[in-house]
Design a protein around this motif. Structure first.
Motif, short mmCIF file in Angstrom:
data_model
loop_
_atom_site.label_atom_id
_atom_site.label_comp_id
_atom_site.label_asym_id
_atom_site.label_seq_id
_atom_site.Cartn_x
_atom_site.Cartn_y
_atom_site.Cartn_z
N PRO A 165 0.80 -1.23 0.00
CA PRO A 165 0.00 0.00 0.00
C PRO A 165 0.82 1.27 0.00
CG PRO A 165 0.04 -0.95 2.20
CD PRO A 165 0.72 -1.94 1.30
N ASN A 166 2.14 1.15 0.19
CA ASN A 166 2.98 2.34 0.35
C ASN A 166 3.99 2.55 -0.76
OD1 ASN A 166 1.76 2.98 2.89
ND2 ASN A 166 3.00 1.36 3.82
N THR A 167 4.01 1.65 -1.77
CA THR A 167 5.02 1.75 -2.83
C THR A 167 4.35 1.63 -4.18
OG1 THR A 167 6.59 0.67 -1.34
CG2 THR A 167 7.23 0.88 -3.64
N VAL A 168 4.66 2.57 -5.06
CA VAL A 168 4.11 2.59 -6.40
C VAL A 168 5.24 2.39 -7.41
CG1 VAL A 168 2.90 3.98 -8.15
CG2 VAL A 168 2.19 4.09 -5.73
N TYR A 169 5.05 1.42 -8.30
CA TYR A 169 6.00 1.13 -9.37
C TYR A 169 5.40 1.67 -10.66
CZ TYR A 169 7.96 -2.12 -5.94
OH TYR A 169 8.51 -2.68 -4.82
N LEU A 170 6.15 2.52 -11.36
CA LEU A 170 5.61 3.34 -12.44
C LEU A 170 6.50 3.30 -13.67
CD1 LEU A 170 3.80 5.87 -13.41
CD2 LEU A 170 5.50 7.26 -12.20
N THR A 171 5.88 3.17 -14.86
CA THR A 171 6.65 3.33 -16.10
C THR A 171 6.55 4.78 -16.58
OG1 THR A 171 4.74 2.59 -17.41
CG2 THR A 171 6.41 0.94 -16.84
N TYR A 172 7.67 5.27 -17.14
CA TYR A 172 7.77 6.69 -17.47
C TYR A 172 8.34 6.92 -18.88
CZ TYR A 172 7.22 11.26 -15.22
OH TYR A 172 6.77 12.49 -14.83
N PHE A 173 8.08 5.99 -19.78
CA PHE A 173 8.59 6.05 -21.15
C PHE A 173 10.10 6.28 -21.14
CE2 PHE A 173 4.03 6.79 -22.09
CZ PHE A 173 3.85 5.70 -22.93
N ASN A 174 10.64 7.37 -21.71
CA ASN A 174 12.10 7.45 -21.74
C ASN A 174 12.71 7.79 -20.38
OD1 ASN A 174 12.16 10.29 -21.44
ND2 ASN A 174 12.66 10.70 -23.58
#
Length: 395
Positions: free
Chosen positions: A323-332
């Motif tokens: 609940p406390n960690t977000v994994y995110l894609t950010y293109f380049n």
């Protein structure tokens, strides 16, 4: 999982330093140079990797039992004029979208496969659909799947709920759309020119569906009655600061959503896209409480391609739930990891920006899933294929 800090395979910033912090590249599968990737699901030590469709491949199956040496074992071909860039697996059932992208007479809709043998998918059902077909699917718990689907007389894709009690005969049981989308029913959009009303996809928790509704922002639906979904609330972030709202992900055990807008332009074109923390303690009056930090390296825009957010790890059943960690894609901007323990003060704790794939100016990280063991599986949009990482620290 813990690992030794290792920046091999990371791109260099303008000062010549590796762009990696608290993440280690564990393994990489370039998919024989046909690594145009989107959605990823995991089953029995295999990654089902959905393609954008630029190379005539719909889905690849990759053996990831040894994550340091992932191996391609199977690919499903794709007919012209469609792509099947989204996959969802529950038990032995695989769902694949078919969406029209160009000329061709192949039917579009939802394909259903038996994957009791993970390396030999067997088609067992199909739900055809007029129009564009299916974009993204959420299928987390049987028997219901939640589709961004189409039909004649509607201006774009909207929510279609499908019953898979008999996976050989998927059937629609409910639908919901934003007012103004049913043109054949006399509805007229009130959006300004250049703005689009369409569902990207819904993330479901209990009897609520949290929807990214493209240029209309966040939509929360009551889906207790599958045949008659009802609007709970709608939060339009504003045309001056938002567009292409993609994912609304509820954090487990918390009344908070992580909402991404998808970067859909190259370089500095268009509105800079954001990731928002939205408080839903009062679900009828959701409110933005913070924005994610934006990577500040000055040379991202010079690298080519998109720079901005896309999707997050959605914490589907059977994957890592944090609940406390977000994994995110950010293109380049690669893979970013953000600590959201304090919803009002998100804090970036890790990142990894790989070197550009051969023939490309930059990485274009597209989608992501994190296994229960903490391994992070990421796809590149155009050529890079499948990347596997592990988090090595949080400071």
């Amino acid at each position: 999982m813990a690992g030794t800090p290792d920046t091999r395979g990371a791109a260099l910033d303008a000062r010549g330093n590796p762009q990696a912090h608290n993440l280690r590249l564990v393994g990489h599968c370039p998919l024989d140079g046909r690594g145009d990737g989107m959605h990823i699901n995991l089953k029995d030590g295999y990654a089902f990797f959905a393609h954008m469709g630029e190379n005539g491949i719909g889905t690849s199956i990759i053996d990831v039992r040894d994550p340091s040496a992932p191996m391609l074992v199977k690919q499903l071909a794709l007919p012209p004029g469609v792509h099947s860039h989204k996959v969802q697996i529950v038990g032995d059932i695989l769902l694949v979208n078919y969406e029209r992208t160009g000329k061709g007479d192949a039917p579009v809709g939802l394909k259903v496969y038996d994957v009791s043998d993970a390396t030999e998918p067997r088609e067992i059902g199909f739900l055809p659909m007029p129009g564009k077909g299916v974009h993204r699917v959420t299928y987390w718990e049987p028997p219901y799947a939640y589709l961004a689907g189409s039909d004649e007389g509607w201006t774009d894709q909207f929510l279609i709920i499908v019953d898979l009690s008999d996976p050989t005969r998927p059937r629609e049981v409910g639908r919901w759309w934003m007012p103004g989308m049913h043109a054949a029913g006399g509805e007229v959009s009130t959006l300004p020119p250049g703005r689009t009303s369409k569902l990207h996809h819904a993330v479901v928790r209990g009897d609520r569906a949290y929807c990214g509704w493209w240029d209309e922002g966040l939509v929360i639906l009551d889906i207790a009655d599958k045949a008659h979904p009802k609007l709970v609330s709608h939060l339009n972030f504003g045309a001056d600061v938002s567009g292409a709202t993609h994912t609304a992900c509820p954090l487990p055990g918390r009344d908070v959503l992580v909402v991404t807008d998808e970067c859909v332009h190259n370089g500095r074109d268009g509105i800079p896209k954001q990731v928002r923390m939205v408080d839903i303690a009062d679900e009828r009056n959701p409110k933005v409480v913070s924005l994610f930090p934006v990577p500040d390296d000055a040379d991202y825009y010079a690298r080519g391609g998109r720079f901005g957010p896309h999707n997050v790890h959605e914490m589907r059943p059977g994957t890592l739930s944090d609940p406390n960690t977000v994994y995110l894609t950010y293109f380049n901007g690669g893979l970013r990891v953000v600590d959201v323990t304090e919803a009002t003060a998100p804090r970036e704790i890790a990142w990894f920006v790989p070197e550009a794939p051969p023939g490309r100016q930059s990485i274009q990280f597209n989608d992501i899933i994190v296994g229960q063991d903490g391994l992070i599986y990421v796809s590149d949009r155009f050529a890079g294929g499948l990347y596997i990482f592990e988090l090595t620290g949080r400071a």
